[in-house]
Scaffold this motif. Structure first.
Motif, PDB file in Angstrom:
ATOM      1  N   ASP A  26       0.824  -1.211   0.000  1.00 25.97           N
ATOM      2  CA  ASP A  26       0.000   0.000   0.000  1.00 25.97           C
ATOM      3  C   ASP A  26       0.859   1.263   0.000  1.00 25.97           C
ATOM      4  N   ALA A  27       2.010   1.223   0.661  1.00 27.69           N
ATOM      5  CA  ALA A  27       2.917   2.372   0.658  1.00 27.69           C
ATOM      6  C   ALA A  27       3.539   2.552  -0.723  1.00 27.69           C
ATOM      7  N   ALA A  28       3.980   1.461  -1.336  1.00 32.85           N
ATOM      8  CA  ALA A  28       4.577   1.533  -2.668  1.00 32.85           C
ATOM      9  C   ALA A  28       3.591   2.109  -3.675  1.00 32.85           C
ATOM     10  N   LYS A  29       2.329   1.712  -3.550  1.00 35.08           N
ATOM     11  CA  LYS A  29       1.301   2.223  -4.453  1.00 35.08           C
ATOM     12  C   LYS A  29       1.051   3.715  -4.203  1.00 35.08           C
ATOM     13  N   ALA A  30       0.926   4.102  -2.945  1.00 32.73           N
ATOM     14  CA  ALA A  30       0.676   5.504  -2.600  1.00 32.73           C
ATOM     15  C   ALA A  30       1.835   6.399  -3.031  1.00 32.73           C
ATOM     16  N   LEU A  31       3.062   5.883  -2.941  1.00 32.67           N
ATOM     17  CA  LEU A  31       4.248   6.656  -3.313  1.00 32.67           C
ATOM     18  C   LEU A  31       4.550   6.573  -4.804  1.00 32.67           C
ATOM     19  N   GLU A  32       3.792   5.731  -5.509  1.00 30.41           N
ATOM     20  CA  GLU A  32       3.990   5.499  -6.942  1.00 30.41           C
ATOM     21  C   GLU A  32       5.430   5.110  -7.242  1.00 30.41           C
ATOM     22  N   LEU A  33       5.948   4.143  -6.463  1.00 31.00           N
ATOM     23  CA  LEU A  33       7.324   3.704  -6.641  1.00 31.00           C
ATOM     24  C   LEU A  33       7.479   2.945  -7.958  1.00 31.00           C
ATOM     25  N   SER A  34       8.652   3.081  -8.537  1.00 33.20           N
ATOM     26  CA  SER A  34       9.025   2.319  -9.722  1.00 33.20           C
ATOM     27  C   SER A  34      10.545   2.221  -9.744  1.00 33.20           C
ATOM     28  N   GLN A  35      11.044   1.308 -10.549  1.00 32.70           N
ATOM     29  CA  GLN A  35      12.489   1.106 -10.629  1.00 32.70           C
ATOM     30  C   GLN A  35      13.196   2.244 -11.370  1.00 32.70           C
ATOM     31  N   GLU A  36      12.450   3.144 -11.962  1.00 31.85           N
ATOM     32  CA  GLU A  36      13.040   4.302 -12.635  1.00 31.85           C
ATOM     33  C   GLU A  36      13.271   5.453 -11.664  1.00 31.85           C
ATOM     34  N   LYS A  37      12.807   5.301 -10.428  1.00 26.84           N
ATOM     35  CA  LYS A  37      12.927   6.363  -9.428  1.00 26.84           C
ATOM     36  C   LYS A  37      14.075   6.079  -8.466  1.00 26.84           C
TER      37      LYS A  37
ATOM     38  N   ALA B 144      15.123  11.481  13.474  1.00 26.09           N
ATOM     39  CA  ALA B 144      14.371  11.002  12.310  1.00 26.09           C
ATOM     40  C   ALA B 144      15.250  11.042  11.060  1.00 26.09           C
ATOM     41  N   LEU B 145      14.862  10.217  10.105  1.00 24.98           N
ATOM     42  CA  LEU B 145      15.431  10.293   8.766  1.00 24.98           C
ATOM     43  C   LEU B 145      14.397  10.986   7.890  1.00 24.98           C
ATOM     44  N   TYR B 146      14.875  11.656   6.860  1.00 24.40           N
ATOM     45  CA  TYR B 146      13.978  12.358   5.943  1.00 24.40           C
ATOM     46  C   TYR B 146      14.214  11.831   4.535  1.00 24.40           C
ATOM     47  N   MET B 147      13.136  11.638   3.806  1.00 32.68           N
ATOM     48  CA  MET B 147      13.194  10.957   2.527  1.00 32.68           C
ATOM     49  C   MET B 147      12.479  11.791   1.465  1.00 32.68           C
ATOM     50  N   VAL B 148      13.111  11.907   0.303  1.00 28.83           N
ATOM     51  CA  VAL B 148      12.507  12.571  -0.851  1.00 28.83           C
ATOM     52  C   VAL B 148      12.525  11.582  -2.001  1.00 28.83           C
ATOM     53  N   ILE B 149      11.391  11.455  -2.665  1.00 27.85           N
ATOM     54  CA  ILE B 149      11.302  10.550  -3.810  1.00 27.85           C
ATOM     55  C   ILE B 149      11.613  11.345  -5.070  1.00 27.85           C
ATOM     56  N   ASN B 150      12.630  10.886  -5.787  1.00 24.19           N
ATOM     57  CA  ASN B 150      13.054  11.535  -7.026  1.00 24.19           C
ATOM     58  C   ASN B 150      12.412  10.810  -8.205  1.00 24.19           C
ATOM     59  N   GLU B 151      11.942  11.554  -9.188  1.00 21.97           N
ATOM     60  CA  GLU B 151      11.266  10.972 -10.345  1.00 21.97           C
ATOM     61  C   GLU B 151      12.214  10.242 -11.288  1.00 21.97           C
TER      62      GLU B 151
ATOM     63  N   PRO C 288      22.281  10.941  -8.922  1.00 19.55           N
ATOM     64  CA  PRO C 288      23.553  10.508  -8.333  1.00 19.55           C
ATOM     65  C   PRO C 288      23.550  10.711  -6.818  1.00 19.55           C
ATOM     66  N   GLY C 289      23.956   9.687  -6.087  1.00 21.81           N
ATOM     67  CA  GLY C 289      24.019   9.753  -4.631  1.00 21.81           C
ATOM     68  C   GLY C 289      22.748   9.298  -3.938  1.00 21.81           C
ATOM     69  N   ALA C 290      21.658   9.164  -4.682  1.00 21.86           N
ATOM     70  CA  ALA C 290      20.393   8.709  -4.094  1.00 21.86           C
ATOM     71  C   ALA C 290      20.334   7.183  -4.181  1.00 21.86           C
ATOM     72  N   PHE C 291      19.429   6.598  -3.424  1.00 22.17           N
ATOM     73  CA  PHE C 291      19.254   5.147  -3.421  1.00 22.17           C
ATOM     74  C   PHE C 291      18.276   4.755  -4.525  1.00 22.17           C
TER      75      PHE C 291
END
Length: 136
Positions: free
Chosen positions: A30-41, A56-63, A67-70
């Motif tokens: 449900d989290a992956a769907k809500a975040l619209e995760l894909s292997q291109e991100k 806390a850790l802070y997370m930003v989802i890149n489209e 470089p340097g991101a997971f």
């Protein structure tokens, strides 16, 4: 007096992300769907540099892949981040403790990011195979 009532099904609940013994941060479906995760991100993870008491850790989802991101990885329908080196660097004992994060969405003037609050529970010792039962 005017009372505004909350609608229970409209409230956002935090997602719980689990850290596996191999150092992967798993996203429930449900989290992956809500975040619209894909292997291109990719996902950038950081800490609050202004507040040393903020654990806390802070997370930003890149489209895209930054470089340097997971890089977002996928196994079947399951999305995860390979963050073993980050966990080791932060000295998170994910191999000896059960580690998870509550993830909540934060919106500010710069956009949307996610706050990961760490939850740590010691792993239970495995039960002995030869447990004797006492006759009543």
């Amino acid at each position: 007096m005017k009372i505004k009532f909350f609608v229970s099904h409209e409230l956002e609940k935090p997602f719980r992300l689990s850290v596996h013994k191999n150092g992967k941060l798993g996203f429930p479906m449900d989290a992956a769907k809500a975040l619209e995760l894909s292997q291109e991100k990719s996902i950038s993870i950081g800490v609050n540099d202004e507040d040393p008491n903020d654990n806390a850790l802070y997370m930003v989802i890149n489209e895209s892949l930054i470089p340097g991101a997971f890089k977002v990885a996928k196994a079947g329908d399951y999305y995860y981040l390979p963050i073993k080196l980050l966990l080791d660097n932060l000295k998170v004992p994910y191999t000896t403790e059960s580690v998870a994060f509550n993830m909540s969405k934060v919106e500010n003037g710069d956009g949307v990011f996610y706050k990961l609050i760490r939850i740590v529970n010691e792993k239970k010792a495995p039960k002995a195979d030869n447990q004797e039962t006492q006759a009543l």
